[in-house]
Write a protein that holds these residues in place. Structure first.
Motif, PDB file in Angstrom:
ATOM      1  N   GLU A 194     -10.168   1.174  -8.026  1.00  0.00           N
ATOM      2  CA  GLU A 194      -9.520   2.038  -7.027  1.00  0.00           C
ATOM      3  C   GLU A 194      -9.217   1.263  -5.749  1.00  0.00           C
ATOM      4  O   GLU A 194      -8.166   1.465  -5.115  1.00  0.00           O
ATOM      5  N   GLN A 236      -8.339  -1.749  -5.430  1.00  0.00           N
ATOM      6  CA  GLN A 236      -7.233  -2.702  -5.581  1.00  0.00           C
ATOM      7  C   GLN A 236      -5.893  -2.079  -5.182  1.00  0.00           C
ATOM      8  O   GLN A 236      -4.929  -2.785  -4.906  1.00  0.00           O
ATOM      9  N   LYS A 237      -5.837  -0.761  -5.117  1.00  0.00           N
ATOM     10  CA  LYS A 237      -4.587  -0.083  -4.756  1.00  0.00           C
ATOM     11  C   LYS A 237      -4.225  -0.292  -3.290  1.00  0.00           C
ATOM     12  O   LYS A 237      -3.098   0.003  -2.877  1.00  0.00           O
ATOM     13  N   ASN A 238      -5.158  -0.829  -2.506  1.00  0.00           N
ATOM     14  CA  ASN A 238      -4.907  -1.046  -1.084  1.00  0.00           C
ATOM     15  C   ASN A 238      -4.100  -2.317  -0.818  1.00  0.00           C
ATOM     16  O   ASN A 238      -3.740  -2.586   0.326  1.00  0.00           O
ATOM     17  N   SER A 289      -0.898  -5.224  -1.553  1.00  0.00           N
ATOM     18  CA  SER A 289       0.528  -5.276  -1.899  1.00  0.00           C
ATOM     19  C   SER A 289       0.861  -6.457  -2.793  1.00  0.00           C
ATOM     20  O   SER A 289       1.940  -6.524  -3.377  1.00  0.00           O
ATOM     21  N   GLY A 348      -4.884  -8.165  -4.515  1.00  0.00           N
ATOM     22  CA  GLY A 348      -5.523  -7.230  -5.421  1.00  0.00           C
ATOM     23  C   GLY A 348      -5.611  -7.824  -6.814  1.00  0.00           C
ATOM     24  O   GLY A 348      -4.874  -8.754  -7.150  1.00  0.00           O
ATOM     25  N   HIS A 370      -5.746  -7.045 -10.983  1.00  0.00           N
ATOM     26  CA  HIS A 370      -5.555  -6.175 -12.144  1.00  0.00           C
ATOM     27  C   HIS A 370      -6.260  -6.784 -13.344  1.00  0.00           C
ATOM     28  O   HIS A 370      -6.324  -8.016 -13.464  1.00  0.00           O
TER      29      HIS A 370
END
Length: 417
Positions: free
Chosen positions: A164, A166-168, A170, A202, A204
């Motif tokens: 969650e 990692q959504k911060n 770009s 971030g 993935h």
């Protein structure tokens, strides 16, 4: 019987690039300790000429090859000697993999089962009766120490604790964590996420990841290795399409297998992925060199570190990325060990018939480490870690974990905000 994959045809021109200078034999760690091994020149280019005409020229002594690729590093003409030997093992060997070989090679299956009862598994594998059974029945040497399994997989931790957050970001990379991080040592994966997040990236995970297949190739399961490799390539292509800047790894052997052996040994097309697939140390070094990120380190970090060059790091020519990153840490005193094979070669050193040879190959390395007496050893290969920790009194730490430990996280975040 394991289905054979279709191999590329080795041209006579490729074989004739071998000048028969035998420098590869001089640099071969197996030839140095095993009189029965004919050496890479003879086992590779010389006998392949005969094997192409008559498969009965296959010799079971080829199983002594570590696939360390040091023969290829030494070759002045760039002959893929190690690949020629591995291709011969895949194509001409008449012996199917044993139960032991299948267990050692299927790291995802064994790892998944072991993590379900990690404390019990770790305790049991250390008992002398269990070691005796493995030695006598399975052919896994009783002197070998198994790596511990984690109670929580890295993938599980990431989904619960990190996904969650990692959504911060770009900017993103995808992380191929491999079996070691997922089942044995999730902390290495956590350390990488810590560094990349502090640097403004971030992380993935790949949509679907399977073992890179290096142990499958070594144990005669090349068909399964190809199937798993195709899954990995598909997931990596998806990551590139999603605009992730790179697919990063923390294992030199996983990286080398997927970048080079997929194409040469398994005939998996990876040209569109290869340039995006790299060790995390290479990715970080390039970002720093291009002044895209900065790392800030603690003032109180002090460590005397001996660096071991893993064989596949030597083959890729990527040692400089890990060592230069460590040299950026003010309190880290880096000592380069002589580049030599540690002897374990993945599952090779676990096998009863190879154990003594494996230890002889690594003996001078172990002696060198003991003479230096560092605070710890560092290397980019997890199986080198197991071998060195079993054969010396020193802890072995991946360069990524050393960087994470020395990093001033808040100061780094501010600089890269």
């Amino acid at each position: 019987m394991q289905a054979k994959i279709q191999l590329r045809n080795i041209s006579s021109h490729e074989l004739e690039q071998c000048m028969k200078c035998s420098i590869c034999t001089v640099y071969c760690p197996v030839s140095a300790v095993e009189p029965q091994y004919p050496g890479p020149k003879h086992a590779g280019p010389d006998l392949m000429r005969y094997r192409m005409k008559d498969e009965h020229f296959f010799n079971d002594n080829l199983k002594m090859c570590l696939n360390c690729k040091r023969c290829e590093v030494a070759c002045p003409n760039g002959v893929k000697i190690g690949d020629i030997i591995q291709e011969a093992r895949i194509k001409y060997s008449s012996h199917g993999p044993s139960l032991r070989d299948r267990m050692l090679a299927n790291t995802d299956f064994v790892g998944t089962m072991a993590t379900l009862a990690a404390p019990l598994v770790n305790f049991s594998l250390g008992l002398k009766p269990a070691k005796a059974v493995l030695h006598t029945v399975m052919g896994i040497d009783k002197h070998r120490t198994f790596p511990s399994y984690s109670s929580q997989k890295f993938e599980t931790w990431f989904k619960k604790e990190a996904a969650e957050k990692q959504k911060n970001f770009s900017k993103f990379v995808s992380y191929f964590h491999g079996c070691y991080v997922n089942y044995n040592f999730p902390q290495l994966g956590k350390d990488l996420v810590k560094i990349l997040n502090a640097a403004g990236y971030g992380v993935h995970l790949l949509e679907k990841e399977q073992c890179c297949g290096v142990a499958l190739i070594a144990n005669g399961l090349s068909g399964q290795a190809k199937r798993q490799g195709e899954v990995n390539m598909k997931s990596m292509r998806q990551a590139i399409q999603n605009k992730d800047e790179a697919i990063v790894t923390t294992s030199s052997t996983c990286t080398f297998t997927m970048r080079d052996e997929y194409k040469h040994l398994l005939e998996i097309k990876n040209e569109d992925v290869r340039s995006s697939l790299m060790l995390a140390t290479r990715f970080l070094y390039n970002l720093i060199h291009e002044k895209k990120i900065r790392l800030v380190f603690r003032n109180d970090f002090q460590r005397k570190v001996a660096y071991h060059t893993a064989c596949h790091m030597e083959r890729m020519g990527w040692v400089v990325y890990s060592t230069e990153l460590m040299r950026m840490i003010p309190g880290l005193d880096l000592i380069m060990l002589e580049s030599q094979c540690c002897g374990i070669a993945g599952t090779y050193g676990f096998k009863k018939e190879n154990y003594e040879r494996s230890q002889k190959i690594g003996e001078s390395l172990f002696d060198h480490i003991n003479e230096i007496d560092p605070d710890c050893v560092s290397t980019d290969c997890e199986t080198c870690k197991w071998q060195i920790e079993m054969s010396t009194r020193y802890k072995v730490i991946n360069p990524i974990s050393l960087i994470a430990e020395a990093l001033d996280v808040e100061a780094t975040k501010q600089l890269n905000a």
